[in-house]
Design a protein around this motif. Structure first.
Motif, PDB file in Angstrom:
ATOM      1  N   ARG A   1      -3.191  -3.164  21.655  1.00  0.00           N
ATOM      2  CA  ARG A   1      -2.793  -4.157  22.646  1.00  0.00           C
ATOM      3  C   ARG A   1      -2.313  -5.438  21.956  1.00  0.00           C
ATOM      4  NH1 ARG A   1      -5.300  -5.817  28.218  1.00  0.00           N
ATOM      5  NH2 ARG A   1      -4.488  -7.924  28.330  1.00  0.00           N
ATOM      6  N   ARG A   2      -2.963  -5.801  20.862  1.00  0.00           N
ATOM      7  CA  ARG A   2      -2.575  -7.005  20.105  1.00  0.00           C
ATOM      8  C   ARG A   2      -1.172  -6.844  19.524  1.00  0.00           C
ATOM      9  NH1 ARG A   2      -3.980 -12.222  19.760  1.00  0.00           N
ATOM     10  NH2 ARG A   2      -3.797 -12.995  17.657  1.00  0.00           N
ATOM     11  N   LEU A   3      -0.857  -5.682  19.017  1.00  0.00           N
ATOM     12  CA  LEU A   3       0.467  -5.398  18.477  1.00  0.00           C
ATOM     13  C   LEU A   3       1.526  -5.476  19.577  1.00  0.00           C
ATOM     14  CD1 LEU A   3       2.211  -4.496  16.077  1.00  0.00           C
ATOM     15  CD2 LEU A   3       1.734  -2.144  16.768  1.00  0.00           C
ATOM     16  N   PHE A   4       1.213  -4.956  20.754  1.00  0.00           N
ATOM     17  CA  PHE A   4       2.136  -5.023  21.880  1.00  0.00           C
ATOM     18  C   PHE A   4       2.392  -6.474  22.288  1.00  0.00           C
ATOM     19  CE2 PHE A   4       2.899  -5.094  26.499  1.00  0.00           C
ATOM     20  CZ  PHE A   4       4.113  -4.402  26.517  1.00  0.00           C
ATOM     21  N   GLN A   5       1.349  -7.317  22.295  1.00  0.00           N
ATOM     22  CA  GLN A   5       1.505  -8.722  22.655  1.00  0.00           C
ATOM     23  C   GLN A   5       2.379  -9.457  21.639  1.00  0.00           C
ATOM     24  OE1 GLN A   5      -2.526 -10.046  22.908  1.00  0.00           O
ATOM     25  NE2 GLN A   5      -2.733  -9.503  25.075  1.00  0.00           N
ATOM     26  N   ILE A   6       2.183  -9.156  20.371  1.00  0.00           N
ATOM     27  CA  ILE A   6       2.984  -9.794  19.325  1.00  0.00           C
ATOM     28  C   ILE A   6       4.445  -9.373  19.451  1.00  0.00           C
ATOM     29  CG2 ILE A   6       3.385  -9.895  16.836  1.00  0.00           C
ATOM     30  CD1 ILE A   6       0.331  -9.759  16.496  1.00  0.00           C
ATOM     31  N   MET A   7       4.693  -8.098  19.707  1.00  0.00           N
ATOM     32  CA  MET A   7       6.066  -7.618  19.861  1.00  0.00           C
ATOM     33  C   MET A   7       6.717  -8.230  21.097  1.00  0.00           C
ATOM     34  SD  MET A   7       5.721  -3.632  18.661  1.00  0.00           S
ATOM     35  CE  MET A   7       7.075  -3.155  19.632  1.00  0.00           C
TER      36      MET A   7
END
Length: 72
Positions: free
Chosen positions: A2-8
Motif C-alpha cells: 500500500r505504501r508503494l502504491f501511495q508513493i507511485m
C-alpha cells in the motif's frame, strides 16, 4: 504494498501538475528573450524552406493573359 502504491500515486500527481521537469527556456529574462527570438526565427524560416522545397517561390512563366492559340 500500500505504501508503494501511495508513493507511485503521489509521483504521478506531482509530475502531471508540474509540467516539464527540465524547463526548455532559461530563467533569466534576457537569456529567455534571446532563446525565444531564436526559436521564432527558426519557425519563420521553416515556411521559406517548405516553399523552396516544393518550388513555390519560383516565378510563374505563364502569361497573365490567356490566349486561344488556335485559328480564329
Amino acid at each position: 504494498m500500500r505504501r508503494l502504491f501511495q508513493i507511485m500515486l503521489l509521483a504521478v500527481c506531482v509530475s502531471s501538475s508540474v509540467g516539464c521537469f527540465v524547463p526548455i527556456y532559461s530563467a533569466q529574462p534576457e537569456r529567455r528573450v534571446q532563446q525565444l527570438l531564436y526559436t521564432s526565427e527558426d519557425l519563420r524560416s521553416l515556411v521559406g524552406e517548405w516553399e523552396r522545397f516544393w518550388f513555390l517561390d519560383s516565378p510563374s512563366h505563364l502569361t497573365p493573359i490567356r490566349t486561344h492559340g488556335g485559328i480564329m
